[in-house]
Design an enzyme around this catalytic site. Sequence first.
Site, mmCIF file in Angstrom:
data_model
loop_
_atom_site.group_PDB
_atom_site.id
_atom_site.type_symbol
_atom_site.label_atom_id
_atom_site.label_comp_id
_atom_site.label_asym_id
_atom_site.label_seq_id
_atom_site.Cartn_x
_atom_site.Cartn_y
_atom_site.Cartn_z
ATOM 1 N N ASP A 13 0.976 -1.104 0.226
ATOM 2 C CA ASP A 13 0.067 -0.036 0.025
ATOM 3 C C ASP A 13 0.850 1.282 0.074
ATOM 4 O O ASP A 13 1.713 1.364 0.866
ATOM 5 C CB ASP A 13 -0.923 -0.001 1.364
ATOM 6 C CG ASP A 13 -2.010 -1.011 1.227
ATOM 7 O OD1 ASP A 13 -2.837 -1.119 -0.007
ATOM 8 O OD2 ASP A 13 -2.029 -1.664 2.192
ATOM 9 N N ASP A 35 -9.690 -6.467 -0.581
ATOM 10 C CA ASP A 35 -8.488 -5.711 0.258
ATOM 11 C C ASP A 35 -9.134 -4.799 1.250
ATOM 12 O O ASP A 35 -10.038 -4.118 1.123
ATOM 13 C CB ASP A 35 -7.907 -5.101 -0.821
ATOM 14 C CG ASP A 35 -6.617 -4.239 0.046
ATOM 15 O OD1 ASP A 35 -6.312 -4.867 1.057
ATOM 16 O OD2 ASP A 35 -6.085 -3.153 -0.561
HETATM 17 C C1 DX5 Z 1 -6.334 -0.391 3.361
HETATM 18 C C2 DX5 Z 1 -5.131 -1.004 2.425
HETATM 19 C C3 DX5 Z 1 -5.167 -2.730 2.709
HETATM 20 C C4 DX5 Z 1 -4.701 -2.980 4.024
HETATM 21 C C5 DX5 Z 1 -5.890 -4.078 4.682
HETATM 22 O O1 DX5 Z 1 -6.083 0.985 2.818
HETATM 23 O O2 DX5 Z 1 -5.528 -0.836 1.180
HETATM 24 O O3 DX5 Z 1 -4.435 -3.289 1.634
HETATM 25 O O4 DX5 Z 1 -3.453 -3.406 4.336
HETATM 26 O O5 DX5 Z 1 -5.541 -4.509 5.953
HETATM 27 P P1 DX5 Z 1 -6.490 -5.204 6.949
HETATM 28 O O6 DX5 Z 1 -6.345 -6.671 6.277
HETATM 29 O O7 DX5 Z 1 -5.793 -5.404 7.963
HETATM 30 O O8 DX5 Z 1 -7.791 -4.780 6.755
HETATM 31 ZN ZN ZN Z 2 -4.206 -2.230 -0.307
#
Ligand code: DX5
Ligand code: ZN
Length: 217
Positions: free
Chosen positions: A35, A175
């Site tokens: 990210d 995601d």
């Molecule tokens: C949110 C990100 C995700 C994040 C998800 O803005 O794009 O990729 O890492 O994290 P979890 O799996 O903890 O929800």
């Molecule tokens: Zn992401």
Amino acid sequence: MTIEVSASLLAADYANLAKDVALAVEAGADSFHFDVMDGHYVPNIALSPQHLIALRPYTSLPFSLHLELGNPDQVLDTFGKLDADIISFQLDRSPDPKTTIERILKRGTKVSMCVNVDVPLEQTLPFINMLDEVLMLGVNPGFGGQPMYPQMGERIQQMSRMIEKEKPGIPIAVDGGVSLKTAPMLVAAGAERLISGSAFFGAPDKAEFVRQMKALG
Ligand code: DX5
Ligand code: ZN
């Protein structure tokens, strides 16, 4: 359906990124998710494309780069060779999605379009046939560890139907909020790529986490 598990490095130990990459490889993860946040589009600053470049020698697994920032086109111009296998841009941040898609493809990289929870899915329609993946965010972008938006099952089903008409075969990735609790519903609705940050890195037995996710396919 083959389920792919992608480890989102937002939730990794930033002091030991290479070590966490090795742990995820050992656990059987299929790819890594980066990210990139710039503190403007979302109130958080996260990984840089430089992290992707630095970690590339540590695994041959695919890397996906998720641009959660002000202007995807600008970053694509700033960073030269990235060695990302797929780049995902936010539909809501691209001044002209067709141009952004073409720009990404011109790099020799696959392209994924990311759709926020509040974006009507009809907005994706003109672009689906140009994509290699549709990435559906399960949370508001910016932070890991948030609960998943309750309507994700219906949204994924609707997206599956649209893909079936426009470009059959491209996968839906999810995601944000992906865990062993939410994954069965996501897979039943049509998701194939499960990107997980806090649930994956917080799992006491990561290999078992991956095994259970893949068993849903
Ligand atoms: C949110 C990100 C995700 C994040 C998800 O803005 O794009 O990729 O890492 O994290 P979890 O799996 O903890 O929800
Ligand atoms: Zn992401």
